[in-house]
Design a protein around this motif. Structure first.
Motif, PDB file in Angstrom:
ATOM      1  N   MET A  82     -60.583  16.393  -0.186  1.00 22.64           N
ATOM      2  CA  MET A  82     -60.686  16.003   1.211  1.00 22.64           C
ATOM      3  C   MET A  82     -61.044  17.284   1.957  1.00 22.64           C
ATOM      4  SD  MET A  82     -60.276  12.805   1.134  1.00 22.64           S
ATOM      5  CE  MET A  82     -60.271  12.445   2.886  1.00 22.64           C
ATOM      6  N   GLU A 108     -61.616  19.234   5.243  1.00 17.71           N
ATOM      7  CA  GLU A 108     -61.191  19.162   6.646  1.00 17.71           C
ATOM      8  C   GLU A 108     -61.888  20.262   7.442  1.00 17.71           C
ATOM      9  OE1 GLU A 108     -57.019  18.845   9.148  1.00 17.71           O
ATOM     10  OE2 GLU A 108     -57.002  19.811   7.180  1.00 17.71           O
ATOM     11  N   THR A 109     -62.618  19.843   8.475  1.00 20.22           N
ATOM     12  CA  THR A 109     -63.302  20.769   9.367  1.00 20.22           C
ATOM     13  C   THR A 109     -62.847  20.497  10.795  1.00 20.22           C
ATOM     14  OG1 THR A 109     -65.174  19.248   9.584  1.00 20.22           O
ATOM     15  CG2 THR A 109     -65.342  20.924   7.876  1.00 20.22           C
ATOM     16  N   THR A 155     -58.725  16.544  13.663  1.00 16.01           N
ATOM     17  CA  THR A 155     -59.679  17.278  12.841  1.00 16.01           C
ATOM     18  C   THR A 155     -60.634  16.256  12.215  1.00 16.01           C
ATOM     19  OG1 THR A 155     -58.215  17.143  10.924  1.00 16.01           O
ATOM     20  CG2 THR A 155     -58.008  19.110  12.326  1.00 16.01           C
ATOM     21  N   HIS A 156     -61.638  16.744  11.540  1.00 12.16           N
ATOM     22  CA  HIS A 156     -62.588  15.863  10.855  1.00 12.16           C
ATOM     23  C   HIS A 156     -62.337  16.003   9.353  1.00 12.16           C
ATOM     24  CE1 HIS A 156     -66.551  14.827   9.062  1.00 12.16           C
ATOM     25  NE2 HIS A 156     -66.451  13.844   9.942  1.00 12.16           N
ATOM     26  N   VAL A 157     -62.121  14.871   8.672  1.00 11.20           N
ATOM     27  CA  VAL A 157     -61.825  14.883   7.239  1.00 11.20           C
ATOM     28  C   VAL A 157     -62.760  13.922   6.523  1.00 11.20           C
ATOM     29  CG1 VAL A 157     -60.047  14.543   5.482  1.00 11.20           C
ATOM     30  CG2 VAL A 157     -59.397  15.374   7.740  1.00 11.20           C
ATOM     31  N   HIS A 187     -69.515  17.168   9.570  1.00  9.36           N
ATOM     32  CA  HIS A 187     -68.872  18.386   9.052  1.00  9.36           C
ATOM     33  C   HIS A 187     -69.833  19.571   9.054  1.00  9.36           C
ATOM     34  CE1 HIS A 187     -70.098  15.834   5.647  1.00  9.36           C
ATOM     35  NE2 HIS A 187     -70.410  16.944   5.032  1.00  9.36           N
ATOM     36  N   GLN A 238     -60.476  23.572   5.364  1.00  6.94           N
ATOM     37  CA  GLN A 238     -59.324  23.301   4.503  1.00  6.94           C
ATOM     38  C   GLN A 238     -59.780  22.269   3.476  1.00  6.94           C
ATOM     39  OE1 GLN A 238     -56.027  24.572   5.061  1.00  6.94           O
ATOM     40  NE2 GLN A 238     -55.439  23.691   3.109  1.00  6.94           N
ATOM     41  N   THR A 289     -54.374  23.111  -2.445  1.00 10.23           N
ATOM     42  CA  THR A 289     -54.939  23.260  -1.109  1.00 10.23           C
ATOM     43  C   THR A 289     -55.655  24.608  -1.054  1.00 10.23           C
ATOM     44  OG1 THR A 289     -52.968  24.318  -0.180  1.00 10.23           O
ATOM     45  CG2 THR A 289     -53.098  21.917  -0.023  1.00 10.23           C
TER      46      THR A 289
END
Length: 166
Positions: free
Chosen positions: A26, A28-29, A36-38, A62, A73, A86
């Motif tokens: 996944m 994440e930005t 956030t955008h995932v 993204h 992330q 992570t």
């Protein structure tokens, strides 16, 4: 779980092992905003420097977020094998032909119009901070060990977790 922090080459090897075994992350930005955008992304490679590579559409959200703020992330999860990782780092978008040729495969035709698709980009993630959880033995053995610990009252070795420092 025992703690086992890994450094340098061992950390790179662990990132490569888990990222390639789990495959989907996944991503994440837009980390400075809420929400956030995932989005799920398939890992193309982890190179010799421990950098993680993905392919992406240049018009994606993204990519747009990464072009203004490159913190990222990645969350890897494979519950069937009880493997998790992570990765926090910085991402860079590439349109260099040799990079695209290196990572493009036939399965990518589902997303792009071939290697010459003008929207094809690669994302390189340089890890800055990473953490992993790995049972080493898979889900079934871990569940058996948990059951044995519950019956005997003895603490079982369920695997390891630790920081990955490159």
């Amino acid at each position: 779980m025992s703690k086992n922090n890994l450094f340098n080459e061992e950390a790179k090897a662990k990132i490569k092992e888990l990222a390639e075994n789990i495959d989907f992350a996944m991503m994440e930005t837009h980390l400075g905003s809420k929400p956030t955008h995932v989005i799920p992304m398939s890992t193309k490679d982890v190179d010799e420097d421990g950098c993680i590579w993905f392919l992406s559409n240049k018009n994606s959200e993204h990519n747009a977020y990464l072009s203004t703020e490159n913190s990222i992330q990645l969350i890897y999860s494979k519950p069937s094998d009880m493997e998790f990782m992570t990765v926090f780092g910085h991402a860079f978008i590439s349109t260099e032909r040799p990079v695209l040729e290196k990572y493009y495969g036939k399965s990518d035709d589902a997303w792009f119009d071939g290697i010459d698709d003008p929207n094809l980009t690669a994302i390189k993630v340089i890890p800055k901070d990473a953490h992993y959880w790995d049972t080493k033995n898979g889900k079934l053995v871990s569940l058996l060990k948990m059951g044995m610990g519950a019956i005997t009252g003895e603490k079982q070795d369920l695997g390891e977790q630790g920081d990955l420092k490159i």
